[in-house]
Design a protein around this motif. Structure first.
Motif, PDB file in Angstrom:
ATOM      1  N   SER A   1      -2.395   2.282  -7.960  1.00 57.81           N
ATOM      2  CA  SER A   1      -1.998   3.963  -8.425  1.00 57.81           C
ATOM      3  C   SER A   1      -3.964   4.420  -7.983  1.00 57.81           C
ATOM      4  CB  SER A   1      -1.699   4.734  -8.846  1.00 57.81           C
ATOM      5  OG  SER A   1      -1.695   4.094 -10.356  1.00 57.81           O
TER       6      SER A   1
ATOM      7  N   GLN B   1       1.246   3.664  -2.710  1.00 60.53           N
ATOM      8  CA  GLN B   1       1.010   5.986  -2.390  1.00 60.53           C
ATOM      9  C   GLN B   1       1.885   6.746  -2.701  1.00 60.53           C
ATOM     10  OE1 GLN B   1       0.151   5.362   1.479  1.00 60.53           O
ATOM     11  NE2 GLN B   1      -1.297   4.418   1.223  1.00 60.53           N
ATOM     12  N   ASN B   2       2.893   5.680  -2.333  1.00 55.90           N
ATOM     13  CA  ASN B   2       4.207   6.918  -3.338  1.00 55.90           C
ATOM     14  C   ASN B   2       4.574   6.520  -5.041  1.00 55.90           C
ATOM     15  OD1 ASN B   2       5.232   6.851  -1.026  1.00 55.90           O
ATOM     16  ND2 ASN B   2       6.729   5.488  -0.909  1.00 55.90           N
TER      17      ASN B   2
ATOM     18  N   GLU C   1      -8.677   8.688  -2.023  1.00 51.85           N
ATOM     19  CA  GLU C   1      -8.675  10.090  -1.532  1.00 51.85           C
ATOM     20  C   GLU C   1      -9.598  10.778  -2.084  1.00 51.85           C
ATOM     21  OE1 GLU C   1      -5.025  10.676  -3.733  1.00 51.85           O
ATOM     22  OE2 GLU C   1      -3.360  10.568  -2.456  1.00 51.85           O
TER      23      GLU C   1
ATOM     24  N   THR D   1       1.841   6.595  -6.937  1.00 54.85           N
ATOM     25  CA  THR D   1       1.037   7.334  -7.375  1.00 54.85           C
ATOM     26  C   THR D   1       1.507   9.372  -7.484  1.00 54.85           C
ATOM     27  OG1 THR D   1      -0.983   5.836  -5.733  1.00 54.85           O
ATOM     28  CG2 THR D   1      -1.876   8.454  -6.494  1.00 54.85           C
ATOM     29  N   LYS D   2       2.185   9.587  -5.798  1.00 53.94           N
ATOM     30  CA  LYS D   2       2.481  10.683  -6.172  1.00 53.94           C
ATOM     31  C   LYS D   2       3.743  10.950  -6.919  1.00 53.94           C
ATOM     32  CE  LYS D   2       1.901  10.994  -0.997  1.00 53.94           C
ATOM     33  NZ  LYS D   2       2.915  10.771   0.732  1.00 53.94           N
TER      34      LYS D   2
ATOM     35  N   VAL E   1      -5.923   3.550  -5.248  1.00 50.27           N
ATOM     36  CA  VAL E   1      -5.390   5.202  -3.611  1.00 50.27           C
ATOM     37  C   VAL E   1      -5.816   6.595  -3.932  1.00 50.27           C
ATOM     38  CG1 VAL E   1      -3.191   6.470  -3.687  1.00 50.27           C
ATOM     39  CG2 VAL E   1      -3.181   4.057  -4.182  1.00 50.27           C
ATOM     40  N   GLU E   2      -6.474   6.600  -5.560  1.00 51.77           N
ATOM     41  CA  GLU E   2      -6.860   7.910  -6.283  1.00 51.77           C
ATOM     42  C   GLU E   2      -8.402   7.381  -5.747  1.00 51.77           C
ATOM     43  OE1 GLU E   2      -5.986   8.304 -10.352  1.00 51.77           O
ATOM     44  OE2 GLU E   2      -4.111   8.888  -9.718  1.00 51.77           O
TER      45      GLU E   2
ATOM     46  N   LYS F   1       0.499  -1.378  -0.079  1.00 49.05           N
ATOM     47  CA  LYS F   1       0.471  -0.218  -0.205  1.00 49.05           C
ATOM     48  C   LYS F   1       0.793   1.486  -0.095  1.00 49.05           C
ATOM     49  CE  LYS F   1      -3.969   0.062   2.258  1.00 49.05           C
ATOM     50  NZ  LYS F   1      -5.017  -0.167   2.575  1.00 49.05           N
ATOM     51  N   THR F   2       1.928   1.113   0.597  1.00 52.16           N
ATOM     52  CA  THR F   2       3.062   2.611   0.825  1.00 52.16           C
ATOM     53  C   THR F   2       3.571   2.872  -0.590  1.00 52.16           C
ATOM     54  OG1 THR F   2       2.840   2.084   3.181  1.00 52.16           O
ATOM     55  CG2 THR F   2       4.822   3.467   1.676  1.00 52.16           C
TER      56      THR F   2
ATOM     57  N   TYR G   1      -5.108  -3.864  -2.899  1.00 49.34           N
ATOM     58  CA  TYR G   1      -4.120  -2.567  -2.374  1.00 49.34           C
ATOM     59  C   TYR G   1      -5.457  -2.645  -1.541  1.00 49.34           C
ATOM     60  CZ  TYR G   1      -4.245   2.200  -1.466  1.00 49.34           C
ATOM     61  OH  TYR G   1      -4.176   3.873  -0.190  1.00 49.34           O
TER      62      TYR G   1
END
Length: 410
Positions: free
Chosen positions: A160, A10-11, A167, A13-14, A163-164, A6-7, A192
């Motif tokens: 990702s 997220q990374n 969010e 995605t950033k 992740v989006e 998951k981390t 995820y």
């Protein structure tokens, strides 16, 4: 899946935000009202390359640059365009192998996204030869092969999307509907969110790679496949992808007929003005299969892509009409006598339209075989039409769903 995955997602995605914005998560009022649920579309068709494929390509490439500066893939569609886009972004060389039979529209779009950084090589009439050529080139040149789905970094990149969603929605949704081909997108999102929500995995009927793998406990080749849903028509799910999906309940995996998917493509175009490719429409059409399960729930449909060639629109419309029952084809045995054709025409109702009429045996003395296509407003119109045909003594054969015969005469 582990917190580490998951981390990492997220990374990734950033890091993507330096290249492209998050794709929209949009509530669809039409579908929400139709199914009595809170339905949202994750619009991967609005990415820079009109599919989610650039996510995995970006993540896999960033992991090996600058050690690797030449990247290779074999693809006739979205993966090629995603790789090309990222080669241009990173300023590295891309060699993209495509079948000789690839439509020019896809070749030109790949070249457009890649610009001077990308070379397109057309090799082989079928994808297996294209793939072999790409892998041989990689071995000879020491280049990095970018798998479309069977790659840990690609899976992480496709995650990702999840992740989006989290969010943008502000929480994990109740239910996610995912298209499945090779398994890159589905394994990323499933890894995820894990067991925190319900899933429906959707495959084209002509390429049930996940269902086949779950039945055997390992990836299996389900050839021959129907390639109409080209973005999800994969004969064998990826090994890494299946490792992520092997505990999926087979009851959560469904398949949809190719013609049925066309109904959703036409509906979304006419009602919502949304252009979807066949694979991009899979998750939306699947809503009808899970209508009882999702009432009152928050549901995400991942619209995976919108690379639709409008030259295919007549075929898609034709398939949709045949599936929905408003268009049928018959071989009619027409008596060769004066007034026979007029007698037949008088049977047609006010909403019935002849869209095809062709004599197949023009030399017959007593009877002639006629290929006839009838289009009407409602499937219910055919019952009285056929009843009158029978009463009038006409002999006919309905060939609408005869795929073998349709290949030769329709």
């Amino acid at each position: 899946m582990t917190d580490m995955f998951k981390t990492a997602a997220q990374n990734a995605t950033k890091a993507m935000r330096e290249v492209f914005s998050a794709t929209p998560l949009m509530r669809n009022d039409h579908l929400s009202e139709k199914y009595g649920a809170d339905i949202w579309l994750k619009r991967e068709d609005l990415s820079p390359v009109r599919s989610y494929k650039l996510r995995g390509a970006f993540n896999a490439m960033r992991k090996v640059i600058p050690e690797k500066t030449v990247f290779v893939c074999a693809s006739a569609g979205n993966h090629a365009q995603g790789v090309a886009f990222m080669c241009s972004h990173f300023g590295v060389k891309g060699v993209i192998f495509m079948p000789v039979t690839t439509p020019q529209q896809k070749i030109q779009k790949t070249k457009m996204f890649g610009g001077a950084q990308v070379e397109v090589r057309l090799v082989g009439d079928y994808f297996d030869k294209t793939l072999t050529a790409a892998q041989e080139f990689c071995t000879a040149e020491g280049a990095h092969f970018l798998s479309p789905f069977d790659d840990d970094d690609v899976i992480e990149g496709q995650a990702s999307v999840a992740v989006e969603i989290e969010e943008q929605l502000g929480r994990v949704p109740d239910h996610i509907i995912l298209p499945v081909g090779g398994g890159g997108l589905s394994s990323g999102i499933y890894s995820y969110f894990g067991k925190s929500c319900d899933y429906t995995f959707v495959e084209p009927k002509g390429a049930p790679s996940l269902a086949g793998a779950l039945a055997k406990g390992m990836p299996v080749d389900v050839s021959p496949i129907n390639s109409f849903v080209d973005g999800a028509a994969v004969a064998k799910i990826g090994q890494r992808n299946f490792e992520c999906l092997k505990d999926v309940d087979p009851k959560d995996v469904i398949d949809l007929a190719e013609d049925r998917i066309c109904v959703t493509i036409i509906e979304m175009l006419n009602v919502e003005g949304i252009v979807l490719e066949p694979a991009g429409a899979l998750s939306i059409e699947a809503l009808g299969e899970v209508a009882d399960q999702i009432k009152g729930k928050t549901v995400i449909c991942v619209a995976s892509g919108g690379n639709f060639d409008f030259e295919r629109l007549p075929e898609v419309k034709e398939r949709a009409q045949r599936y929905s029952g408003v268009k049928k084809y018959f071989i009619l045995r027409m008596p060769q006598r004066p007034g026979a054709l007029k007698e037949f025409l008088n049977i047609l109702g006010p909403d019935d339209d002849i869209c095809r009429f062709e004599y197949l045996k023009k030399s017959a003395r007593n009877f002639g075989s006629v290929l006839i296509g009838i289009e009407t407003r409602s499937p219910d119109s055919f019952a009285p039409f056929l009843s009158q045909l029978n009463e009038a003594g006409f002999t006919y054969t309905d060939i609408t769903n005869d795929e073998t015969l349709a290949q030769f005469v329709l």
